[in-house]
Scaffold this motif. Structure first.
Motif, PDB file in Angstrom:
ATOM      1  N   LYS A 127       0.624  82.611  51.285  1.00  0.00           N
ATOM      2  CA  LYS A 127       0.214  81.570  52.275  1.00  0.00           C
ATOM      3  C   LYS A 127       1.298  80.387  52.205  1.00  0.00           C
ATOM      4  O   LYS A 127       1.364  79.623  53.089  1.00  0.00           O
TER       5      LYS A 127
ATOM      6  N   GLU B 188      12.483  88.945  52.229  1.00  0.00           N
ATOM      7  CA  GLU B 188      12.756  87.342  51.400  1.00  0.00           C
ATOM      8  C   GLU B 188      12.388  87.708  49.803  1.00  0.00           C
ATOM      9  O   GLU B 188      12.905  87.280  49.098  1.00  0.00           O
TER      10      GLU B 188
ATOM     11  N   ASN C 292       4.384  80.900  51.916  1.00  0.00           N
ATOM     12  CA  ASN C 292       5.815  81.584  52.681  1.00  0.00           C
ATOM     13  C   ASN C 292       5.267  82.321  53.754  1.00  0.00           C
ATOM     14  O   ASN C 292       5.711  83.572  54.021  1.00  0.00           O
ATOM     15  N   GLU C 293       4.725  81.778  54.767  1.00  0.00           N
ATOM     16  CA  GLU C 293       4.242  82.469  55.624  1.00  0.00           C
ATOM     17  C   GLU C 293       5.084  83.196  56.836  1.00  0.00           C
ATOM     18  O   GLU C 293       5.045  84.069  57.403  1.00  0.00           O
ATOM     19  N   GLU C 294       6.365  82.580  56.669  1.00  0.00           N
ATOM     20  CA  GLU C 294       7.227  83.292  57.465  1.00  0.00           C
ATOM     21  C   GLU C 294       8.309  84.178  56.911  1.00  0.00           C
ATOM     22  O   GLU C 294       9.035  84.785  57.352  1.00  0.00           O
ATOM     23  N   SER C 295       7.975  84.507  55.570  1.00  0.00           N
ATOM     24  CA  SER C 295       8.665  85.494  54.893  1.00  0.00           C
ATOM     25  C   SER C 295       8.259  86.732  54.951  1.00  0.00           C
ATOM     26  O   SER C 295       6.930  86.973  54.926  1.00  0.00           O
ATOM     27  N   LYS C 296       9.148  87.717  54.734  1.00  0.00           N
ATOM     28  CA  LYS C 296       8.869  89.234  54.879  1.00  0.00           C
ATOM     29  C   LYS C 296       8.792  89.659  53.474  1.00  0.00           C
ATOM     30  O   LYS C 296       9.762  89.240  52.397  1.00  0.00           O
TER      31      LYS C 296
ATOM     32  N   SER D 231      16.371  91.962  55.898  1.00  0.00           N
ATOM     33  CA  SER D 231      15.886  90.578  55.653  1.00  0.00           C
ATOM     34  C   SER D 231      14.520  90.756  55.009  1.00  0.00           C
ATOM     35  O   SER D 231      13.512  89.805  55.365  1.00  0.00           O
TER      36      SER D 231
ATOM     37  N   GLY E  53       8.828  92.909  61.829  1.00  0.00           N
ATOM     38  CA  GLY E  53       8.323  91.695  61.438  1.00  0.00           C
ATOM     39  C   GLY E  53       6.792  91.541  62.065  1.00  0.00           C
ATOM     40  O   GLY E  53       6.525  90.212  61.876  1.00  0.00           O
TER      41      GLY E  53
ATOM     42  N   LYS F  11       4.163  90.867  58.073  1.00  0.00           N
ATOM     43  CA  LYS F  11       5.135  90.437  57.146  1.00  0.00           C
ATOM     44  C   LYS F  11       4.780  91.090  55.823  1.00  0.00           C
ATOM     45  O   LYS F  11       5.770  90.592  55.022  1.00  0.00           O
TER      46      LYS F  11
END
Ligand code: AMP
Length: 414
Positions: free
Chosen positions: A240, A314, A242-246, A312, A293, A296
């Motif tokens: 939560k 993360e 790092n919502e944008e991270s894979k 990518s 993506g 994620k």
């Protein structure tokens, strides 16, 4: 084999002894003989493996033996490197190893006045260590004569490629005499590097050295001590925040993979699983969604994730520590690919501490511990949106409440 036993000049042996170098490192052991024989070399080795001396020792030996008088007859060895720092570092090694020999080296790079460098080039320089830009400027003004170059060394070729020096390298190659030896060093290897390398070397001796630390420098890896039953709350928080991270999560078994999947589902986090019970089509769909993506979070077991290349990622989370230490390296190597930076965190419960010890022995060094303060730990348990598990937070609250209640009573008795 010791340096004493090598057929290299006495002066170099003395210099090596002075530096405290007794035995060759792996890359030196493999590079020195073919370089002395005049062969092309293609080596994959990172800084820290001793690669500088691996080419400096044989090059100095060749030039020292050949140069009978101190006659000025031009640059014989050209070392091209991507950065000024590396040029200086290499020049230092050449200086130290060529003391009392007939070999003279010079280092030039951009960003400083060129006149003093031009003056130095007038002397009798045998080895020129340089960044491509400045070398090219000086060569096109006629201050650098490459007609007598016999050995071309490209160091950190992958970095030079990234910095866009490829045309410079090719142009330099064209300016050299047709017959010359090429030594190509790169820290990493991929299709692009391979293509570049094979366009520059001829029938090379190939050498690959695994770095001392098997975990890539691009990966920041740490361990957090977390109770087995609390791991899902920490994963929830990490996701939560790092919502944008894979994020790629490793668990020990397929049953655990499904359990973590359900725990994430309960708190509204979409994830995918990949393990031995999934058929090929499922696996393919899962991988495709994760690669693109669309989802994620991927929860995987070791075997199912072997050999898959996902760009990518993360974060790698070792939700369970791997039973085989080498899998730790494979797992964390899924992030920080190429030149990207990556994070890997291992959730280690009390029961898993012996496994962590084995991993650290395998790595040859401890894994950094991510300190979690007591308050943060409890805050993470409170943070969960898992209705089923809010009882945990309630128990802790209740415990604290009781503790606070008891204290005044004890005092009163006194
Ligand atoms: P490099 O990979 O060339 O940057 O070298 C890494 C470090 O290893 C440097 O600090 C060198 O001084 C050291 N080194 C290189 N060769 C040897 C050797 N044969 N024995 C001990 N240290 C070495």
């Amino acid at each position: 084999m010791k340096f004493e036993d090598y057929h290299i000049s006495f002066e170099i042996k003395k210099n090596l002894a002075k530096l405290g170098f007794k035995k060759p490192t792996d890359i030196q052991f493999k590079s020195i003989p073919p370089v002395l024989k005049g062969e092309d070399v293609l080596a994959i080795a990172q800084t820290g493996t001793g690669k500088t001396a691996a080419f400096a020792i044989p090059v100095i030996d060749i030039l020292h033996r050949r140069k009978n008088t101190r006659r000025n007859d031009g640059i014989k060895c050209l070392v091209m490197v991507p950065t000024r720092e590396l040029a200086q570092q290499i020049a230092e090694v050449f200086d130290k190893l060529s003391r009392h020999t007939r070999v003279k080296s010079l280092c030039i790079f951009g960003g400083v006045e060129q006149d003093p460098q031009i003056k130095s080039l007038d002397g009798d320089v045998d080895v020129l260590i340089t960044t491509p830009g400045r070398m090219f400027d000086l060569a096109s003004q006629g201050f650098v004569d490459l007609n007598r170059v016999e050995i071309l060394i490209l160091d950190e070729a992958d970095h030079m490629l990234d910095l866009g020096f490829i045309t410079d390298i090719r142009d330099v190659k064209r300016k050299l005499p047709r017959k010359h030896q090429t030594l190509f060093y790169s820290a990493t290897i991929d299709e692009k590097i391979k293509k570049l390398a094979y366009s520059l070397v001829e029938n090379p001796i190939r050498i690959q050295i695994s770095p001392k630390d098997p975990v890539s420098k691009n990966v920041n890896h740490s361990v957090a001590y977390i109770g087995m039953d609390d791991k899902r709350f920490f994963l929830e928080r990490l996701v939560k925040e790092n919502e944008e991270s894979k994020i790629l999560i490793f668990v020990r078994t397929k049953v655990r993979a499904e359990r973590v999947f359900k725990a994430m589902e309960r708190v509204g986090i979409k994830s995918l699983t990949i393990h031995g019970d999934k058929d090929q089509k499922d696996r393919f769909d899962v991988m495709s969604q994760f690669k693109k993506g669309e989802v994620k979070l991927l929860i995987a077991t070791d075997i199912s994730a072997r050999g898959i290349d996902i760009p990518s990622v993360e974060y790698v989370v070792n939700y369970d520590l791997p039973e085989q230490s080498e899998n730790y390296v494979h797992r964390v190597g899924r992030t920080g690919r190429g030149r990207e930076k990556g994070f890997a965190v291992s959730f280690c419960s009390d029961e898993e501490k012996p496994i962590l010890k084995e991993i650290e022995e395998y790595l040859g060094r401890p894994v950094t511990v991510m300190e979690i303060k007591k308050n943060d730990y409890h805050e993470t348990l409170d943070f969960t949106e898992d209705a089923d598990d809010n009882w945990k937070a309630l128990i802790i609250d209740n415990e604290n409440f009781l503790k606070n209640q008891k204290k005044p009573n004890k005092k009163k008795k006194k």
